[in-house]
Design a protein around this motif. Structure first.
Motif, PDB file in Angstrom:
ATOM      1  N   GLY A   1      48.991  24.802  20.063  1.00 57.04           N
ATOM      2  CA  GLY A   1      50.049  23.996  20.698  1.00 57.04           C
ATOM      3  C   GLY A   1      51.021  23.364  19.714  1.00 57.04           C
TER       4      GLY A   1
ATOM      5  N   ASP B   1      59.702  14.836  17.427  1.00 54.26           N
ATOM      6  CA  ASP B   1      59.090  16.174  17.383  1.00 54.26           C
ATOM      7  C   ASP B   1      57.587  16.068  17.178  1.00 54.26           C
ATOM      8  OD1 ASP B   1      61.408  17.645  17.717  1.00 54.26           O
ATOM      9  OD2 ASP B   1      61.846  17.721  15.574  1.00 54.26           O
ATOM     10  N   GLU B   2      57.199  15.184  16.241  1.00 51.76           N
ATOM     11  CA  GLU B   2      55.770  15.003  15.966  1.00 51.76           C
ATOM     12  C   GLU B   2      55.041  14.495  17.203  1.00 51.76           C
ATOM     13  OE1 GLU B   2      53.980  15.564  13.270  1.00 51.76           O
ATOM     14  OE2 GLU B   2      55.533  16.054  11.802  1.00 51.76           O
TER      15      GLU B   2
ATOM     16  N   ALA C   1      64.433  11.766  14.949  1.00 45.51           N
ATOM     17  CA  ALA C   1      64.275  13.085  15.574  1.00 45.51           C
ATOM     18  C   ALA C   1      62.957  13.734  15.132  1.00 45.51           C
ATOM     19  CB  ALA C   1      65.455  13.981  15.215  1.00 45.51           C
ATOM     20  N   SER C   2      62.637  13.626  13.839  1.00 47.10           N
ATOM     21  CA  SER C   2      61.384  14.196  13.317  1.00 47.10           C
ATOM     22  C   SER C   2      60.172  13.565  13.988  1.00 47.10           C
ATOM     23  CB  SER C   2      61.281  13.969  11.821  1.00 47.10           C
ATOM     24  OG  SER C   2      62.278  14.661  11.154  1.00 47.10           O
TER      25      SER C   2
ATOM     26  N   GLY D   1      54.352  23.098  17.169  1.00 51.04           N
ATOM     27  CA  GLY D   1      55.712  23.585  17.296  1.00 51.04           C
ATOM     28  C   GLY D   1      56.622  22.523  17.861  1.00 51.04           C
ATOM     29  N   ALA D   2      57.773  22.959  18.375  1.00 47.16           N
ATOM     30  CA  ALA D   2      58.727  21.993  18.936  1.00 47.16           C
ATOM     31  C   ALA D   2      59.508  22.659  20.052  1.00 47.16           C
ATOM     32  CB  ALA D   2      59.666  21.500  17.845  1.00 47.16           C
ATOM     33  N   ARG D   3      60.166  21.825  20.874  1.00 48.43           N
ATOM     34  CA  ARG D   3      60.968  22.379  21.956  1.00 48.43           C
ATOM     35  C   ARG D   3      62.265  21.601  22.051  1.00 48.43           C
ATOM     36  NH1 ARG D   3      57.172  19.238  25.003  1.00 48.43           N
ATOM     37  NH2 ARG D   3      58.184  17.307  25.560  1.00 48.43           N
TER      38      ARG D   3
ATOM     39  N   GLU E   1      67.809  11.739  11.467  1.00 47.92           N
ATOM     40  CA  GLU E   1      66.768  12.708  11.137  1.00 47.92           C
ATOM     41  C   GLU E   1      65.352  12.129  11.254  1.00 47.92           C
ATOM     42  OE1 GLU E   1      67.620  15.886  10.720  1.00 47.92           O
ATOM     43  OE2 GLU E   1      65.489  16.373  10.624  1.00 47.92           O
TER      44      GLU E   1
ATOM     45  N   ALA F   1      55.979  14.760  20.435  1.00 44.53           N
ATOM     46  CA  ALA F   1      55.912  15.814  21.453  1.00 44.53           C
ATOM     47  C   ALA F   1      54.874  16.861  21.065  1.00 44.53           C
ATOM     48  CB  ALA F   1      57.277  16.461  21.627  1.00 44.53           C
ATOM     49  N   GLY F   2      54.829  17.214  19.773  1.00 38.57           N
ATOM     50  CA  GLY F   2      53.869  18.201  19.287  1.00 38.57           C
ATOM     51  C   GLY F   2      52.431  17.734  19.480  1.00 38.57           C
TER      52      GLY F   2
ATOM     53  N   ARG G   1      67.149  22.849  16.479  1.00 34.28           N
ATOM     54  CA  ARG G   1      68.365  22.068  16.781  1.00 34.28           C
ATOM     55  C   ARG G   1      69.570  22.574  15.999  1.00 34.28           C
ATOM     56  NH1 ARG G   1      64.653  17.967  17.313  1.00 34.28           N
ATOM     57  NH2 ARG G   1      64.684  17.509  15.092  1.00 34.28           N
TER      58      ARG G   1
ATOM     59  N   ASP H   1      55.863  20.318  12.904  1.00 34.44           N
ATOM     60  CA  ASP H   1      56.666  20.128  14.123  1.00 34.44           C
ATOM     61  C   ASP H   1      58.083  19.667  13.813  1.00 34.44           C
ATOM     62  OD1 ASP H   1      54.283  20.717  15.267  1.00 34.44           O
ATOM     63  OD2 ASP H   1      53.858  18.713  16.028  1.00 34.44           O
ATOM     64  N   ALA H   2      58.219  18.741  12.861  1.00 34.07           N
ATOM     65  CA  ALA H   2      59.538  18.189  12.553  1.00 34.07           C
ATOM     66  C   ALA H   2      60.458  19.266  11.977  1.00 34.07           C
ATOM     67  CB  ALA H   2      59.403  17.036  11.574  1.00 34.07           C
TER      68      ALA H   2
END
Lengths: 229, 182
Positions: free
Chosen positions: A222, B128-129, B124-125, A224-226, B121, B131-132, A132, A124-125
């Motif tokens: 599910g 993402d994790e 942000a990573s 991934g990222a958005r 970074e 939200a994922g 981005r 995901d990261a």
């Protein structure tokens, strides 16, 4: 009279057996590889993206799908992306090696959905950073094609860093049309011969030849990222 | 050789019994595999919850290094994680998880309110994790509910509902993240 009774029971069974659940939102049917439902890409740009994704598919069978829609109401981009991925089966069935780049223009949202089989390579990261860095700066000013092109390139370089089973060591991208004229000529000759031999019935096949290919039946959990642009 | 009437009747009866028994076996096996699919999908939902819980220590560790994130929220998140690990019943876990989601949403809101944070970074990573992970839970839950729908339809439809009644196949509940919600 007895026959009529049996017939009614038969009809009742058929009706009972054929009911299926339905969803409120229409999920678009998408084809290999770029699908622009908004009209932000030119014909040539779509052809180039198709060509690059085709090369990747040939190289290690990973399937990249690009889908641009107006909006994702009422599901929201996350569930919409999952539905598009799942119902079109992006990625090969036994590998689940598909990636979907979804862009919703009215909502100014993007999502990159990763199939089960690629979650290790594209976590995901990593996917978030790719979006981005490559999508957001271009999409924010309405430059869809460069944003998508660089995103596809970044994804492909992640997906092709490891050598394939048959020893391939890196994918070369040639954006351009590669046609083997000898094979094309043979195909046309066979087709014309078949059309003559069947007194024109073979012409029906042309419809099948022109239909675009479908994805391989992969699924996503599910990952991934958005982001927003 | 001419078949007598009683013999024909007996043959018809035997054939009818074979058909009924075969149908019972097929219907029963269909329900068993559908029930197994529901169980397997529930395990997937739990796996994704576990993934979220496992992510929290790193999340708290990294975000506590930045002034923008309120320490009270981070403390609540740590406490709720501990509570989740101690919860034994499914209902408790769902309730704790809902409370945890509320606190995590505050964390995400903070992240979105300070654009400077997205240039870091590591932060942000992690977002993402996070939200994922949330999205994976949502997707697995969706798949679970679809399996439940298939199973429930199977055991309620005539005539297989007769078999479901004979072998005690009970209706399964849908997973509802907010009890009483849509």
């Amino acid at each position: 009279m007895r026959f009529a009774g049996a017939f009614i029971i038969f009809v009742a069974f058929v009706v009972a057996a054929s009911s299926a659940p339905a969803y409120g939102q229409d999920i678009p049917e998408v084809y290999l590889y770029a699908n622009d439902f908004v009209g932000v890409l030119t014909y040539d740009e779509i052809a180039t993206l198709d060509e690059i994704c085709y090369e990747l598919d040939q190289y290690n069978s990973d399937e990249l799908a690009i889908v641009i829609v107006n909006n994702t109401y009422p599901l929201g981009i996350d569930i919409y992306a999952f539905r598009v991925f799942d119902e079109n089966g992006i990625g090969k069935e036994d590998k689940d090696n598909g990636v979907l780049i979804l862009i919703s223009t009215e909502e100014a949202l993007w999502r990159i959905e990763v199939g089960y089989g690629l979650e290790g390579v594209l976590n995901d990261a990593k996917v978030g950073a790719i979006g981005r860095e490559n999508l957001e700066p271009y999409l924010a000013v309405g430059d869809y094609y460069p944003g998508i092109f660089y995103t596809v390139s970044a994804l492909i370089s992640e997906l092709t860093t490891e050598p394939t089973e048959d020893g391939g060591g890196g994918l070369q991208i040639y954006p351009g049309i590669v046609i083997d004229w000898w094979q094309l000529g043979l195909a046309v000759a066979v087709f014309v011969a078949a059309a003559v031999a069947t007194k024109g019935r073979a012409l029906i096949w042309i419809g099948n030849v022109l239909t675009r290919g479908k994805f391989g039946g992969g699924s996503s959990g599910g990952g991934g990222a958005r982001g927003r642009f | 050789m001419k078949l007598s009437k009683p013999l024909i009747a007996a043959l018809i009866a035997v054939v009818a019994i074979v058909i009924v028994v075969a149908w019972i076996i097929l219907a029963y096996n269909g329900m068993v595999s559908s029930e197994q699919a529901v169980e397997a999908q529930w395990a997937q939902v739990e796996n994704q919850y576990q993934r979220k819980i496992d992510l929290i220590p790193t999340l708290v560790d990294v975000t506590s290094g930045y002034m923008e994130f309120e320490s009270g929220v981070l403390q609540n998140i740590t406490d709720l994680r501990t509570q989740w690990l101690q919860d034994l019943t499914l209902e408790d876990r769902v309730n704790t998880s809902n409370a945890l989601d509320g606190q995590l949403m505050l964390l995400v809101a903070t992240y979105e309110n300070y654009p400077s944070l997205s240039s870091i970074e590591a932060v942000a990573s992690l977002m993402d994790e996070l939200a994922g992970t949330e999205n994976r839970i949502a997707v697995e839950r969706l798949k679970y509910n679809e399996e439940v729908q298939t199973y429930n339809t199977k055991i309620k439809k005539f005539p297989s509902n007769i078999i479901a009644g004979m072998f005690d196949f009970d209706e399964r509940p849908y997973y509802d993240p907010i009890p009483g919600g849509p």
